[in-house]
Design a protein around this motif. Structure first.
Motif, PDB file in Angstrom:
ATOM      1  N   GLU A  67     -36.056  28.266  19.319  1.00 49.34           N
ATOM      2  CA  GLU A  67     -34.693  28.594  18.939  1.00 49.34           C
ATOM      3  C   GLU A  67     -33.709  28.066  19.976  1.00 49.34           C
ATOM      4  OE1 GLU A  67     -37.129  30.704  19.152  1.00 49.34           O
ATOM      5  OE2 GLU A  67     -37.560  31.165  17.066  1.00 49.34           O
ATOM      6  N   ASP A  68     -32.483  27.811  19.518  1.00 53.82           N
ATOM      7  CA  ASP A  68     -31.431  27.419  20.452  1.00 53.82           C
ATOM      8  C   ASP A  68     -31.065  28.621  21.312  1.00 53.82           C
ATOM      9  OD1 ASP A  68     -31.414  24.957  19.269  1.00 53.82           O
ATOM     10  OD2 ASP A  68     -29.827  25.483  17.856  1.00 53.82           O
ATOM     11  N   TYR A  69     -31.036  28.382  22.600  1.00 53.08           N
ATOM     12  CA  TYR A  69     -30.706  29.495  23.483  1.00 53.08           C
ATOM     13  C   TYR A  69     -30.152  28.926  24.776  1.00 53.08           C
ATOM     14  CZ  TYR A  69     -31.026  34.083  25.641  1.00 53.08           C
ATOM     15  OH  TYR A  69     -30.719  35.273  26.256  1.00 53.08           O
TER      16      TYR A  69
ATOM     17  N   HIS B  18     -30.047  20.363  20.495  1.00 53.82           N
ATOM     18  CA  HIS B  18     -30.161  19.322  19.481  1.00 53.82           C
ATOM     19  C   HIS B  18     -29.028  18.305  19.637  1.00 53.82           C
ATOM     20  CE1 HIS B  18     -33.115  21.663  17.093  1.00 53.82           C
ATOM     21  NE2 HIS B  18     -32.442  22.691  17.577  1.00 53.82           N
ATOM     22  N   GLU B  19     -29.334  17.051  19.330  1.00 52.52           N
ATOM     23  CA  GLU B  19     -28.325  16.015  19.189  1.00 52.52           C
ATOM     24  C   GLU B  19     -28.729  15.123  18.018  1.00 52.52           C
ATOM     25  OE1 GLU B  19     -28.096  13.719  22.757  1.00 52.52           O
ATOM     26  OE2 GLU B  19     -30.154  12.980  22.619  1.00 52.52           O
ATOM     27  N   GLU B  20     -27.739  14.723  17.218  1.00 55.52           N
ATOM     28  CA  GLU B  20     -27.989  13.933  16.017  1.00 55.52           C
ATOM     29  C   GLU B  20     -27.322  12.570  16.136  1.00 55.52           C
ATOM     30  OE1 GLU B  20     -26.992  15.998  12.463  1.00 55.52           O
ATOM     31  OE2 GLU B  20     -28.046  17.842  13.032  1.00 55.52           O
ATOM     32  N   MET B  21     -28.116  11.538  15.857  1.00 55.58           N
ATOM     33  CA  MET B  21     -27.641  10.159  15.940  1.00 55.58           C
ATOM     34  C   MET B  21     -27.821   9.466  14.593  1.00 55.58           C
ATOM     35  SD  MET B  21     -27.060  10.261  19.210  1.00 55.58           S
ATOM     36  CE  MET B  21     -27.648  11.052  20.710  1.00 55.58           C
ATOM     37  N   VAL B  22     -26.958   8.491  14.341  1.00 51.64           N
ATOM     38  CA  VAL B  22     -27.034   7.707  13.116  1.00 51.64           C
ATOM     39  C   VAL B  22     -26.997   6.229  13.492  1.00 51.64           C
ATOM     40  CG1 VAL B  22     -25.930   7.133  10.915  1.00 51.64           C
ATOM     41  CG2 VAL B  22     -25.950   9.494  11.729  1.00 51.64           C
ATOM     42  N   VAL B  23     -27.859   5.437  12.850  1.00 50.78           N
ATOM     43  CA  VAL B  23     -27.889   3.999  13.070  1.00 50.78           C
ATOM     44  C   VAL B  23     -26.629   3.378  12.465  1.00 50.78           C
ATOM     45  CG1 VAL B  23     -29.106   1.851  12.535  1.00 50.78           C
ATOM     46  CG2 VAL B  23     -30.397   3.908  13.139  1.00 50.78           C
TER      47      VAL B  23
ATOM     48  N   LYS C 254     -37.568  12.528  14.797  1.00 50.30           N
ATOM     49  CA  LYS C 254     -37.247  13.319  15.973  1.00 50.30           C
ATOM     50  C   LYS C 254     -37.991  12.796  17.201  1.00 50.30           C
ATOM     51  CE  LYS C 254     -36.734  17.595  13.274  1.00 50.30           C
ATOM     52  NZ  LYS C 254     -37.278  18.971  13.093  1.00 50.30           N
ATOM     53  N   ILE C 255     -37.304  12.852  18.331  1.00 54.19           N
ATOM     54  CA  ILE C 255     -37.918  12.593  19.624  1.00 54.19           C
ATOM     55  C   ILE C 255     -37.528  13.745  20.545  1.00 54.19           C
ATOM     56  CG2 ILE C 255     -38.044  11.057  21.625  1.00 54.19           C
ATOM     57  CD1 ILE C 255     -37.320   8.736  19.794  1.00 54.19           C
ATOM     58  N   ARG C 256     -38.509  14.486  21.003  1.00 53.46           N
ATOM     59  CA  ARG C 256     -38.240  15.589  21.929  1.00 53.46           C
ATOM     60  C   ARG C 256     -38.611  15.149  23.335  1.00 53.46           C
ATOM     61  NH1 ARG C 256     -39.844  21.290  18.837  1.00 53.46           N
ATOM     62  NH2 ARG C 256     -38.381  21.017  17.090  1.00 53.46           N
ATOM     63  N   HIS C 257     -37.715  15.411  24.268  1.00 50.09           N
ATOM     64  CA  HIS C 257     -37.885  14.933  25.639  1.00 50.09           C
ATOM     65  C   HIS C 257     -37.052  15.805  26.555  1.00 50.09           C
ATOM     66  CE1 HIS C 257     -33.866  12.921  25.288  1.00 50.09           C
ATOM     67  NE2 HIS C 257     -34.224  12.883  24.009  1.00 50.09           N
TER      68      HIS C 257
ATOM     69  N   THR D  66     -33.721  14.768  19.994  1.00 51.61           N
ATOM     70  CA  THR D  66     -32.863  13.687  19.511  1.00 51.61           C
ATOM     71  C   THR D  66     -33.287  13.325  18.094  1.00 51.61           C
ATOM     72  OG1 THR D  66     -32.604  12.824  21.756  1.00 51.61           O
ATOM     73  CG2 THR D  66     -32.062  11.348  19.946  1.00 51.61           C
ATOM     74  N   LEU D  67     -32.388  13.572  17.164  1.00 52.43           N
ATOM     75  CA  LEU D  67     -32.636  13.260  15.756  1.00 52.43           C
ATOM     76  C   LEU D  67     -31.975  11.919  15.443  1.00 52.43           C
ATOM     77  CD1 LEU D  67     -33.874  14.467  13.104  1.00 52.43           C
ATOM     78  CD2 LEU D  67     -31.553  15.252  12.575  1.00 52.43           C
ATOM     79  N   ILE D  68     -32.784  10.913  15.125  1.00 51.00           N
ATOM     80  CA  ILE D  68     -32.296   9.568  14.813  1.00 51.00           C
ATOM     81  C   ILE D  68     -32.420   9.322  13.324  1.00 51.00           C
ATOM     82  CG2 ILE D  68     -32.609   7.100  15.246  1.00 51.00           C
ATOM     83  CD1 ILE D  68     -33.723   7.817  17.980  1.00 51.00           C
ATOM     84  N   CYS D  69     -31.291   9.074  12.655  1.00 52.43           N
ATOM     85  CA  CYS D  69     -31.275   8.943  11.196  1.00 52.43           C
ATOM     86  C   CYS D  69     -30.789   7.565  10.803  1.00 52.43           C
ATOM     87  CB  CYS D  69     -30.344  10.007  10.586  1.00 52.43           C
ATOM     88  SG  CYS D  69     -30.837  11.703  10.952  1.00 52.43           S
ATOM     89  N   GLU D  70     -31.402   7.038   9.756  1.00 53.35           N
ATOM     90  CA  GLU D  70     -31.010   5.753   9.183  1.00 53.35           C
ATOM     91  C   GLU D  70     -30.461   5.977   7.776  1.00 53.35           C
ATOM     92  OE1 GLU D  70     -34.145   2.957   9.333  1.00 53.35           O
ATOM     93  OE2 GLU D  70     -34.554   3.260  11.464  1.00 53.35           O
ATOM     94  N   PRO D  71     -29.278   5.485   7.478  1.00 49.48           N
ATOM     95  CA  PRO D  71     -28.712   5.713   6.145  1.00 49.48           C
ATOM     96  C   PRO D  71     -29.477   4.929   5.093  1.00 49.48           C
ATOM     97  CG  PRO D  71     -27.345   4.218   7.405  1.00 49.48           C
ATOM     98  CD  PRO D  71     -28.394   4.708   8.350  1.00 49.48           C
TER      99      PRO D  71
END
Length: 258
Positions: free
Chosen positions: A85-87, A191-196, A241-244, A253-258
């Motif tokens: 959980e986020d904390y 969490h962080e969300e990224m988009v290509v 997802k990449i957890r580090h 880090t959530l990396i998403c491709e449209p």
């Protein structure tokens, strides 16, 4: 009748003299032989050879420096236990985690190059299935971060987030403080969300370390999702997802491709 005769000694002497005159190695001492001077072409060849040898020494020295001296650095192999959980843990406050909350464990290898201001991170295959193994480069000199998703064999580049990633010197100090233990203190997940946004063609312009990571691989530029106008949170995207961790928190880090 006149009889003509020759002395045998005189005949042998003349024959011997004629034979000696035919030998190539013997010259008349009175006849001068001109000496050959070294040609200029030979001197130029020698100078060119020395120049090539010196250039080879310089190039070889630069190669050895780059691959055996520059890439030397302090290597840490460690892990962290964190809550799913986020904390956020407040300063000067002890937090007792409930016993029914299960902690996850994340391990990685961190190489820190303090002189070059670079952190190189390898995240192996995690024990859980919802995250990808990756190699990560944080280049503080160029203020860039590169993720190589080892499952996809794709590279992603984004500006360095200094609010999450510790400076190499600070990260070394943190890891030195926990060298006596196997894992970092219990932490939390952010969490962080990224988009290509686009594909990059000239990876060599991103510096030596990112170029070494992404060379020969499809490389894309990332942008934070919350900064893209019109991007809906629930839009269907293909994400990985990449957890580090590069500090005392775990980052997903959530990396998403449209």
């Amino acid at each position: 009748m006149v009889k003509v005769s020759f002395s045998s000694a005189l005949a042998q002497k003349e024959v011997k003299k004629d034979a000696e005159s035919l030998l190539p190695g013997e010259k008349d001492p009175e006849v001068g032989v001109p000496l050959r001077q070294p040609s200029r072409a030979w001197c130029w060849c020698m100078c060119l050879g020395l120049a090539l040898m010196l250039s080879g020494v310089v190039v070889g020295g630069a190669y050895l420096y780059r691959y055996y001296i520059v890439e030397e650095g302090r290597v840490f192999v460690c892990g962290v236990k964190y809550r799913e959980e986020d904390y956020i843990i407040r300063e000067e406050e002890e937090v007792q985690l409930p016993s029914h909350f299960q902690l996850r464990k994340l391990e990685e290898s961190i190489r820190i190059l303090e002189r070059e201001q670079v952190a190189l991170i390898n995240v192996p295959v995690p024990e859980f299935q919802d995250s990808d193994p990756a190699d990560i480069v944080h280049d503080f000199h160029r203020r860039l971060t590169a993720y190589l998703d080892l499952s996809l064999n794709k590279c992603y580049v984004i500006p360095l987030n200094t609010s999450v990633v510790m400076l190499p010197t600070d990260l070394v100090q943190l890891l030195d403080n926990i060298r006596m233990g196997t894992y970092l203190p219990q932490s939390y997940l952010i969490h962080e969300e990224m988009v290509v946004t686009e594909q990059l063609q000239h990876v060599e312009q991103l510096g030596y370390f990112i170029h070494s990571l992404c060379q020969g691989k499809d490389t894309y530029r990332l942008q934070r999702r919350d900064r893209i106008l019109g991007m809906q949170k629930r839009e269907a995207l293909n994400c990985h997802k990449i957890r580090h961790f590069e500090s005392n928190v775990v980052v997903e880090t959530l990396i998403c491709e449209p």
